[in-house]
Every structure is written in structure tokens, then in C-alpha cells.
Write a protein that holds these residues in place. Structure first.
Motif, PDB file in Angstrom:
ATOM      1  N   MET A 188      48.362  53.450  58.235  1.00  0.00           N
ATOM      2  CA  MET A 188      49.468  53.326  57.317  1.00  0.00           C
ATOM      3  C   MET A 188      49.473  54.567  56.432  1.00  0.00           C
ATOM      4  O   MET A 188      48.431  55.013  55.971  1.00  0.00           O
ATOM      5  N   GLN A 189      50.658  55.102  56.201  1.00  0.00           N
ATOM      6  CA  GLN A 189      50.812  56.335  55.423  1.00  0.00           C
ATOM      7  C   GLN A 189      51.660  56.072  54.185  1.00  0.00           C
ATOM      8  O   GLN A 189      52.733  55.459  54.267  1.00  0.00           O
ATOM      9  N   LYS A 190      51.185  56.538  53.027  1.00  0.00           N
ATOM     10  CA  LYS A 190      51.938  56.408  51.786  1.00  0.00           C
ATOM     11  C   LYS A 190      53.062  57.438  51.786  1.00  0.00           C
ATOM     12  O   LYS A 190      52.830  58.621  51.994  1.00  0.00           O
ATOM     13  N   ILE A 191      54.292  56.988  51.550  1.00  0.00           N
ATOM     14  CA  ILE A 191      55.450  57.871  51.466  1.00  0.00           C
ATOM     15  C   ILE A 191      55.660  58.292  50.008  1.00  0.00           C
ATOM     16  O   ILE A 191      55.706  59.466  49.701  1.00  0.00           O
ATOM     17  N   VAL A 192      55.804  57.325  49.134  1.00  0.00           N
ATOM     18  CA  VAL A 192      55.862  57.493  47.679  1.00  0.00           C
ATOM     19  C   VAL A 192      55.188  56.261  47.092  1.00  0.00           C
ATOM     20  O   VAL A 192      54.837  55.335  47.812  1.00  0.00           O
ATOM     21  N   ASP A 193      55.019  56.221  45.790  1.00  0.00           N
ATOM     22  CA  ASP A 193      54.401  55.041  45.174  1.00  0.00           C
ATOM     23  C   ASP A 193      55.081  53.767  45.652  1.00  0.00           C
ATOM     24  O   ASP A 193      56.315  53.657  45.607  1.00  0.00           O
ATOM     25  N   HIS A 194      54.283  52.849  46.139  1.00  0.00           N
ATOM     26  CA  HIS A 194      54.730  51.520  46.555  1.00  0.00           C
ATOM     27  C   HIS A 194      55.571  51.507  47.829  1.00  0.00           C
ATOM     28  O   HIS A 194      56.154  50.476  48.159  1.00  0.00           O
ATOM     29  N   VAL A 195      55.654  52.617  48.544  1.00  0.00           N
ATOM     30  CA  VAL A 195      56.389  52.669  49.817  1.00  0.00           C
ATOM     31  C   VAL A 195      55.473  53.288  50.870  1.00  0.00           C
ATOM     32  O   VAL A 195      54.985  54.407  50.702  1.00  0.00           O
ATOM     33  N   PHE A 196      55.247  52.536  51.956  1.00  0.00           N
ATOM     34  CA  PHE A 196      54.352  52.959  53.011  1.00  0.00           C
ATOM     35  C   PHE A 196      55.068  52.909  54.348  1.00  0.00           C
ATOM     36  O   PHE A 196      56.016  52.136  54.532  1.00  0.00           O
ATOM     37  N   LEU A 197      54.587  53.699  55.294  1.00  0.00           N
ATOM     38  CA  LEU A 197      55.087  53.680  56.661  1.00  0.00           C
ATOM     39  C   LEU A 197      53.924  53.303  57.553  1.00  0.00           C
ATOM     40  O   LEU A 197      52.841  53.896  57.470  1.00  0.00           O
ATOM     41  N   GLY A 198      54.150  52.299  58.379  1.00  0.00           N
ATOM     42  CA  GLY A 198      53.076  51.875  59.270  1.00  0.00           C
ATOM     43  C   GLY A 198      53.614  51.359  60.582  1.00  0.00           C
ATOM     44  O   GLY A 198      54.810  51.112  60.732  1.00  0.00           O
ATOM     45  N   ASP A 199      52.700  51.178  61.508  1.00  0.00           N
ATOM     46  CA  ASP A 199      53.070  50.659  62.817  1.00  0.00           C
ATOM     47  C   ASP A 199      52.801  49.156  62.882  1.00  0.00           C
ATOM     48  O   ASP A 199      52.454  48.531  61.874  1.00  0.00           O
ATOM     49  N   HIS A 200      52.954  48.597  64.079  1.00  0.00           N
ATOM     50  CA  HIS A 200      52.772  47.148  64.222  1.00  0.00           C
ATOM     51  C   HIS A 200      51.342  46.717  63.917  1.00  0.00           C
ATOM     52  O   HIS A 200      51.116  45.624  63.420  1.00  0.00           O
ATOM     53  N   THR A 201      50.372  47.578  64.182  1.00  0.00           N
ATOM     54  CA  THR A 201      48.984  47.233  63.882  1.00  0.00           C
ATOM     55  C   THR A 201      48.790  47.043  62.382  1.00  0.00           C
ATOM     56  O   THR A 201      48.159  46.074  61.949  1.00  0.00           O
ATOM     57  N   ALA A 202      49.343  47.941  61.595  1.00  0.00           N
ATOM     58  CA  ALA A 202      49.247  47.816  60.134  1.00  0.00           C
ATOM     59  C   ALA A 202      49.984  46.571  59.653  1.00  0.00           C
ATOM     60  O   ALA A 202      49.487  45.833  58.802  1.00  0.00           O
ATOM     61  N   ALA A 203      51.161  46.325  60.197  1.00  0.00           N
ATOM     62  CA  ALA A 203      51.968  45.181  59.767  1.00  0.00           C
ATOM     63  C   ALA A 203      51.334  43.846  60.142  1.00  0.00           C
ATOM     64  O   ALA A 203      51.656  42.828  59.545  1.00  0.00           O
ATOM     65  N   HIS A 204      50.425  43.861  61.103  1.00  0.00           N
ATOM     66  CA  HIS A 204      49.768  42.631  61.538  1.00  0.00           C
ATOM     67  C   HIS A 204      48.361  42.478  60.977  1.00  0.00           C
ATOM     68  O   HIS A 204      47.654  41.538  61.333  1.00  0.00           O
ATOM     69  N   SER A 205      47.953  43.387  60.102  1.00  0.00           N
ATOM     70  CA  SER A 205      46.630  43.310  59.486  1.00  0.00           C
ATOM     71  C   SER A 205      46.754  42.711  58.088  1.00  0.00           C
ATOM     72  O   SER A 205      47.086  43.415  57.129  1.00  0.00           O
ATOM     73  N   GLN A 206      46.464  41.430  57.988  1.00  0.00           N
ATOM     74  CA  GLN A 206      46.575  40.766  56.693  1.00  0.00           C
ATOM     75  C   GLN A 206      45.644  41.409  55.665  1.00  0.00           C
ATOM     76  O   GLN A 206      46.009  41.542  54.502  1.00  0.00           O
ATOM     77  N   ASP A 207      44.459  41.838  56.082  1.00  0.00           N
ATOM     78  CA  ASP A 207      43.529  42.494  55.166  1.00  0.00           C
ATOM     79  C   ASP A 207      44.120  43.787  54.617  1.00  0.00           C
ATOM     80  O   ASP A 207      44.041  44.061  53.415  1.00  0.00           O
ATOM     81  N   LEU A 208      44.726  44.601  55.475  1.00  0.00           N
ATOM     82  CA  LEU A 208      45.328  45.861  55.049  1.00  0.00           C
ATOM     83  C   LEU A 208      46.517  45.623  54.124  1.00  0.00           C
ATOM     84  O   LEU A 208      46.666  46.292  53.111  1.00  0.00           O
ATOM     85  N   LEU A 209      47.355  44.658  54.462  1.00  0.00           N
ATOM     86  CA  LEU A 209      48.515  44.348  53.630  1.00  0.00           C
ATOM     87  C   LEU A 209      48.075  43.892  52.244  1.00  0.00           C
ATOM     88  O   LEU A 209      48.648  44.298  51.232  1.00  0.00           O
ATOM     89  N   THR A 210      47.046  43.087  52.190  1.00  0.00           N
ATOM     90  CA  THR A 210      46.513  42.611  50.915  1.00  0.00           C
ATOM     91  C   THR A 210      45.895  43.768  50.125  1.00  0.00           C
ATOM     92  O   THR A 210      46.129  43.907  48.928  1.00  0.00           O
ATOM     93  N   GLU A 211      45.130  44.608  50.815  1.00  0.00           N
ATOM     94  CA  GLU A 211      44.473  45.750  50.154  1.00  0.00           C
ATOM     95  C   GLU A 211      45.484  46.669  49.474  1.00  0.00           C
ATOM     96  O   GLU A 211      45.254  47.147  48.363  1.00  0.00           O
ATOM     97  N   TYR A 212      46.618  46.901  50.114  1.00  0.00           N
ATOM     98  CA  TYR A 212      47.629  47.795  49.560  1.00  0.00           C
ATOM     99  C   TYR A 212      48.679  47.070  48.721  1.00  0.00           C
ATOM    100  O   TYR A 212      49.592  47.699  48.210  1.00  0.00           O
ATOM    101  N   GLY A 213      48.546  45.773  48.589  1.00  0.00           N
ATOM    102  CA  GLY A 213      49.486  45.016  47.769  1.00  0.00           C
ATOM    103  C   GLY A 213      50.882  44.950  48.353  1.00  0.00           C
ATOM    104  O   GLY A 213      51.867  44.891  47.617  1.00  0.00           O
ATOM    105  N   ILE A 214      50.981  44.941  49.673  1.00  0.00           N
ATOM    106  CA  ILE A 214      52.282  44.911  50.345  1.00  0.00           C
ATOM    107  C   ILE A 214      52.884  43.524  50.201  1.00  0.00           C
ATOM    108  O   ILE A 214      52.276  42.520  50.570  1.00  0.00           O
ATOM    109  N   SER A 215      54.093  43.459  49.658  1.00  0.00           N
ATOM    110  CA  SER A 215      54.775  42.169  49.484  1.00  0.00           C
ATOM    111  C   SER A 215      56.080  42.107  50.264  1.00  0.00           C
ATOM    112  O   SER A 215      56.623  41.024  50.467  1.00  0.00           O
TER     113      SER A 215
END
Length: 71
Positions: free
Chosen positions: A1-28
Motif C-alpha cells: 500500500m502506498q500513501k498518496i497524501v495524508d489519509h489517502v492510500f493506493l493499494g491492490d486487492h491484497t492490501a484491501a483484504h488484509s484486515q490487519d493492514l487496514l486497521t494499522e493504517y486506520g482505513i475506514s
């Protein structure tokens, strides 16, 4: 997953399916831009889904107004 700007990230399906990663980055919220990958965490994440295919026929600019409002 790559940070684009504060609070905006670009990721692939692997990132979108990783609950741990989503939680770590505060993705809502996730913009799901595919016609094949399902939204997994619908109770924890708010999704905007664009059913497009990766071809020259789909124009992502057609969706910018909707996605900008979502962001």
C-alpha cells in the motif's frame, strides 16, 4: 500500500483484504475499482464500488465526481 497524501492510500486487492493492514493504517473507506474483487469488511469499512474493467473502453474520469465526493 502506498500513501498518496495524508489519509489517502493506493493499494491492490491484497492490501484491501488484509484486515490487519487496514486497521494499522486506520482505513475506514475504500474505493473498490474492479468488477471482480468483492468488498470483504462491509461492517467495518465504507465502500464505494466502481464496476469497471481494466481496458481502454473504461474511462475512469467518468467517475471522478462521485469518487471525489466520497473522499
Amino acid at each position: 500500500m502506498q500513501k498518496i497524501v495524508d489519509h489517502v492510500f493506493l493499494g491492490d486487492h491484497t492490501a484491501a483484504h488484509s484486515q490487519d493492514l487496514l486497521t494499522e493504517y486506520g482505513i475506514s473507506h475504500i474505493i473498490n475499482v474492479t468488477d471482480t474483487i468483492k468488498n470483504l469488511y462491509t461492517r467495518q469499512i465504507t465502500y464505494k464500488t466502481l464496476r469497471v474493467t481494466d481496458t481502454n473502453n473504461d474511462n475512469l474520469q467518468d467517475h471522478f465526481d462521485h469518487t471525489n465526493r466520497f473522499i
